[in-house]
Design an enzyme around this catalytic site. Sequence first.
Site, short mmCIF file in Angstrom:
data_model
loop_
_atom_site.label_atom_id
_atom_site.label_comp_id
_atom_site.label_asym_id
_atom_site.label_seq_id
_atom_site.Cartn_x
_atom_site.Cartn_y
_atom_site.Cartn_z
N SER A 147 -69.21 114.59 177.91
CA SER A 147 -67.91 114.48 178.56
C SER A 147 -67.21 115.85 178.53
O SER A 147 -67.78 116.82 179.02
CB SER A 147 -67.08 113.38 177.89
N ARG A 215 -53.93 105.99 177.73
CA ARG A 215 -55.15 105.70 176.99
C ARG A 215 -55.82 104.43 177.52
O ARG A 215 -57.06 104.38 177.66
CB ARG A 215 -54.86 105.55 175.50
N ASP A 301 -71.78 104.84 184.60
CA ASP A 301 -70.74 105.85 184.33
C ASP A 301 -69.95 106.07 185.61
O ASP A 301 -70.45 106.65 186.58
CB ASP A 301 -71.38 107.15 183.85
N HIS A 330 -69.84 105.34 180.71
CA HIS A 330 -69.60 106.71 180.25
C HIS A 330 -69.74 106.84 178.73
O HIS A 330 -70.27 107.83 178.23
CB HIS A 330 -68.21 107.15 180.69
N ASP A 331 -69.27 105.86 177.99
CA ASP A 331 -69.31 105.92 176.53
C ASP A 331 -70.73 105.78 175.97
O ASP A 331 -70.92 105.76 174.76
CB ASP A 331 -68.42 104.84 175.92
#
EC number: 2.3.1.31
Length: 354
Positions: A147, A215, A301, A330-331
């Site tokens: 990232s 967030r 992602d 993505h994580d």
Amino acid sequence: MSLKNPASQTDALETIELGPFHFESGGRLESVELAYERSGPVHAPVIVVCHALTGNQEAVGTEEQPGWWAGLIGEGCPIDTSLFQVITFNVLGGCHGSTGPASLNPDTGEPFRQKFPKVTIRDMVRAQYEALKKMGIHQVKAVAGGSLGGMQTYEWGLLYPDFMEKLLIMAATPYLSDYGIAFNHIGAKAIKNDPLFQDGEYATNESLQGFEIARMTGMVTYRSPTLFEKRFDRSNGGDTYEIQSYLDYQGDKIKERFDANSYLYLLDAMNNHDIGRNRGGWKAAAAQYKADMVTFSFEHDLLYPEELISAFASAAPKAVHRHIPTDYGHDGFLVEFDRWGPFIKEELNGDETQ
């Protein structure tokens, strides 16, 4: 705080002073320091690890508080700290010991806040390079990151092409797409429009509900719809769905461990990430890499798609691309090390794993 004398084996958090630093934006600070974690034998080959947006230098951590890459890094892990020395810096502009918006301005005695110089990915990498030189390190085995950390890794390979043997880039594209910029804009807008933000002069970080929203917005993009469906399945505890409680928790948690001004600065740095800037475009830049490279994309992602990462790998001279099946999206670069860690181990150990 100055650099401490390392022992023969180290597993500690330190800070190192760099002295004056010139930013790409034209800003200048008379004194900059970076916080870092150093693990493994100090005379072993060095691997530099770069952290993501709300990460920090604690990639390995401790037994009581494992770091964000614990399990990928450690004795017997794919990045084996019995074989390698691993150094992770908190980025310039961060809020975990490195100089950033929350640091005190020596001219005023007050935090810099929004008066901190604009930071770019290249600034972050140049600061880390200067820190390594002060530590007596002039060559490393590899640079790795995902990232925002992957963005730094891209720049490492172009700014200092002869400094490392290998580049390991996870869940990052050669430039941030409009889609990624769009979500960053929503997050930044939520923070800046919070009445208590006050142009960065907020009384307490914990008071900013806009930061919570930022967030939560990010968390939706970091995971996949498939994962959310499997994990929550529309479960609720009466008035609230579990997915809502999960996002509320993540929003509350970020305010306890991260500074909102720093978050905004790092979002801006991500927005401006483009390896092709002043290098003739990203394809021309891709052709300039000298180090061996492995790029990783992760299924689902939303922010960093396989198509662009693999296209970059095809344009780079010595790059191999790996696509990792996962529901995490993505994580994926933070979990399921058994799926992709063996590729890291093979790349770092070479013939030893054959």
